[in-house]
Design a protein around this motif. Structure first.
Motif, PDB file in Angstrom:
ATOM      1  N   LEU A   1       0.804  -1.142  -0.091  1.00  0.00           N
ATOM      2  CA  LEU A   1      -0.146  -0.001  -0.044  1.00  0.00           C
ATOM      3  C   LEU A   1       0.893   1.162   0.008  1.00  0.00           C
ATOM      4  O   LEU A   1       0.407   2.182  -0.702  1.00  0.00           O
ATOM      5  N   THR A   2       2.052   1.424   0.787  1.00  0.00           N
ATOM      6  CA  THR A   2       2.780   2.582   0.592  1.00  0.00           C
ATOM      7  C   THR A   2       4.065   2.253   0.071  1.00  0.00           C
ATOM      8  O   THR A   2       5.241   2.527   0.511  1.00  0.00           O
ATOM      9  N   SER A   3       4.063   1.399  -1.030  1.00  0.00           N
ATOM     10  CA  SER A   3       5.274   1.232  -1.616  1.00  0.00           C
ATOM     11  C   SER A   3       5.894   2.279  -2.650  1.00  0.00           C
ATOM     12  O   SER A   3       6.928   2.226  -3.230  1.00  0.00           O
ATOM     13  N   THR A   4       5.035   3.240  -2.997  1.00  0.00           N
ATOM     14  CA  THR A   4       5.555   4.387  -3.948  1.00  0.00           C
ATOM     15  C   THR A   4       5.462   5.676  -3.038  1.00  0.00           C
ATOM     16  O   THR A   4       4.494   5.959  -2.164  1.00  0.00           O
ATOM     17  N   PRO A   5       6.118   6.691  -3.665  1.00  0.00           N
ATOM     18  CA  PRO A   5       6.172   8.099  -2.994  1.00  0.00           C
ATOM     19  C   PRO A   5       4.604   8.636  -3.031  1.00  0.00           C
ATOM     20  O   PRO A   5       4.366   9.285  -1.843  1.00  0.00           O
ATOM     21  N   ALA A   6       3.805   8.566  -3.953  1.00  0.00           N
ATOM     22  CA  ALA A   6       2.648   8.924  -4.072  1.00  0.00           C
ATOM     23  C   ALA A   6       1.593   8.382  -3.014  1.00  0.00           C
ATOM     24  O   ALA A   6       0.814   9.184  -2.306  1.00  0.00           O
ATOM     25  N   ALA A   7       1.662   7.188  -2.683  1.00  0.00           N
ATOM     26  CA  ALA A   7       0.828   6.325  -1.874  1.00  0.00           C
ATOM     27  C   ALA A   7       1.252   6.866  -0.388  1.00  0.00           C
ATOM     28  O   ALA A   7       0.406   7.064   0.392  1.00  0.00           O
ATOM     29  N   ALA A   8       2.541   7.022  -0.062  1.00  0.00           N
ATOM     30  CA  ALA A   8       2.993   7.392   1.132  1.00  0.00           C
ATOM     31  C   ALA A   8       2.325   8.747   1.488  1.00  0.00           C
ATOM     32  O   ALA A   8       1.915   9.109   2.519  1.00  0.00           O
ATOM     33  N   THR A   9       2.529   9.687   0.646  1.00  0.00           N
ATOM     34  CA  THR A   9       2.175  10.891   0.472  1.00  0.00           C
ATOM     35  C   THR A   9       0.676  11.135   0.733  1.00  0.00           C
ATOM     36  O   THR A   9       0.324  11.822   1.941  1.00  0.00           O
ATOM     37  N   VAL A  10       0.031  10.493   0.069  1.00  0.00           N
ATOM     38  CA  VAL A  10      -1.671  10.589   0.460  1.00  0.00           C
ATOM     39  C   VAL A  10      -1.973   9.981   1.488  1.00  0.00           C
ATOM     40  O   VAL A  10      -2.760  10.746   2.437  1.00  0.00           O
ATOM     41  N   PHE A  11      -1.456   8.818   1.751  1.00  0.00           N
ATOM     42  CA  PHE A  11      -1.897   8.364   3.176  1.00  0.00           C
ATOM     43  C   PHE A  11      -1.437   8.995   4.422  1.00  0.00           C
ATOM     44  O   PHE A  11      -2.431   9.359   5.203  1.00  0.00           O
ATOM     45  N   THR A  12      -0.268   9.703   4.384  1.00  0.00           N
ATOM     46  CA  THR A  12       0.216  10.438   5.673  1.00  0.00           C
ATOM     47  C   THR A  12      -0.524  11.787   5.610  1.00  0.00           C
ATOM     48  O   THR A  12      -0.720  12.284   6.880  1.00  0.00           O
ATOM     49  N   MET A  13      -0.861  12.272   4.414  1.00  0.00           N
ATOM     50  CA  MET A  13      -1.625  13.525   4.502  1.00  0.00           C
ATOM     51  C   MET A  13      -2.975  13.296   5.014  1.00  0.00           C
ATOM     52  O   MET A  13      -3.545  14.265   5.967  1.00  0.00           O
TER      53      MET A  13
END
Length: 418
Positions: free
Chosen positions: A5-17
């Motif tokens: 689920l957080t394997s890409t920078p975009a995924a990490a950015t969206v979720f943490t935001m």
């Protein structure tokens, strides 16, 4: 947590935001992060399907005169749970939190020994007790965060040196993982508390801030440009070992005149006993005597405030934080009022130029909040890419800060009792 689920920078950015600033619409995520709307939608979809995010009822339009209203994305906080434990030389303090690091249940376990084997054994018992408090915890808690004072190598899971535990090169993450069956992340206790403030507390909306802790030791966590600063060797921010007392007194680190050797609980108590002539004086009695107006004991606390103020000013001069959060344990914070005036005076006198305008915030924190910090590090480890800063905090504004207050830890966790 699903590993992809957080394997890409975009995924990490969206979720943490969404985690730290939500509820927030896709349009607003795109605006704050610089991602395209399509990239935001693609990144959010797996989290929605896995039950980590949900779409709330539409409340606002994307723009005046635009089409259908935007549907904010929000965290489902009980989709996954995290365990956090603060390790002291006397006891273990543990919590189970939800995804927003809100403590749900807590427990304490005294330590009969500070040997690594003894502590890990007690840790396994404490974690089992916490997870047994609710069947859902056992089912949906896979990660454990540990907070330890001293020099901690987070990347390799090793406590290189903990003066209060007398540990050297202890592979704590591996030992704890073997004992509990959980994914284990370890970090310095002050840095753990700093992560909790950055993601869910008074650091939200602030790109650069410092957290100073007062108690058994004098610690400091730094956040610069949205990143917790560890330094090349993982010990950045150790203001407790800035020399402010010239050649005296000697510090446990081997140096002399360190802030911690003046204002830490043990040396402060020793100085209060010497000043009062009462060798049996306790910390609580010293605080009471100072509050009652004993001039010799009050001078001891003023000296401690002077030392901390000088160290904070040196730190502020070096990197210019927007705010400094002063916190600590009991009796550290119980005595804060005794040296607050001197601390502020010394800070203002030594801080250079506009650094003196840095806002100082007093935020008492219980030991459960330190355990919450350990859980916050586990959450961070799960949902960000290693080394990535927390995205978009400065652009979040007061709205984001208000949204995260729900998970700021103000609600007391349910306490487990024997």
């Amino acid at each position: 947590m699903h590993p992809r689920l957080t394997s890409t920078p975009a995924a990490a950015t969206v979720f943490t935001m969404v985690l730290t600033q939500g509820p927030v619409s896709r349009v607003e995520i795109a605006k704050r992060s610089g991602l395209s709307s399509a990239a935001v939608t693609k990144a959010a979809r797996p989290f929605i399907e896995a039950g980590y995010l949900e779409e709330l009822e539409a409340t606002e339009r994307t723009a005046p005169g635009a089409g259908r209203p935007a549907s904010p994305l929000s965290i489902r906080p009980e989709r996954e749970f995290f365990c956090g434990v603060k390790i002291t030389h006397e006891e273990l303090i543990g919590v189970v939190t939800d995804l927003r690091a809100q403590p749900l249940v807590s427990a304490h376990r005294p330590l009969a020994t500070t040997s690594a084997e003894g502590v890990v054994s007690a840790l396994a018992e404490l974690v089992a007790e916490l997870l047994a408090a609710d069947p859902a915890y056992g089912e949906r808690c896979h990660a454990l965060g540990l907070a330890v004072s001293g020099d901690v190598d987070k990347a390799h899971g090793v406590v290189r040196y903990s003066p209060f535990l007398q540990w050297h090169q202890v592979p704590l993450a591996r030992l704890a993982a073997e004992a509990t069956g959980l994914i284990v992340t370890i970090d310095n206790d002050v840095k753990s508390l700093t992560v909790a403030e950055q993601w869910f507390g008074d650091g939200v909306g602030t790109s650069s801030f410092a957290l100073v802790t007062v108690g058994v030791g004098i610690g400091c966590g730094l956040v610069v440009n949205d990143r917790v600063v560890a330094g090349a060797h993982g010990v950045a921010g150790e203001i407790g070992h800035i020399p402010v007392g010239r050649d005296e007194p000697e510090c446990h680190c081997g140096g002399r005149g360190c802030v911690e050797a003046i204002a830490g609980t043990a040396p402060l108590l020793a100085a209060a006993r010497a000043a009062s002539g009462d060798a049996s004086l306790t910390v609580e009695a010293a605080i009471d005597a100072a509050h009652a107006g004993d001039p010799a004991v009050r001078e001891v606390f003023a000296r401690a405030g002077h030392a901390i103020g000088l160290a904070m000013a040196a730190m502020a001069n070096l990197f210019g934080p927007e705010r400094i959060i002063v916190t600590g344990d009991v009796p550290g914070l119980a005595s804060y009022g005794l040296f607050e005036e001197q601390l502020n005076r010394s800070f203002a006198a030594q801080a250079f130029g506009a650094a003196a305008d840095c806002r100082l915030l007093l935020r008492p924190r219980s030991f459960e909040q330190w355990a919450r910090g350990a859980a916050a590090v586990a959450i961070q480890q799960h949902f960000t890419l290693e080394g990535a800063p927390l995205p978009g905090l400065r652009s979040a504004g007061s709205e984001a800060t208000g949204a995260t207050r729900e998970g700021s830890g103000s609600q007391r966790p349910r306490r487990l009792t024997k």
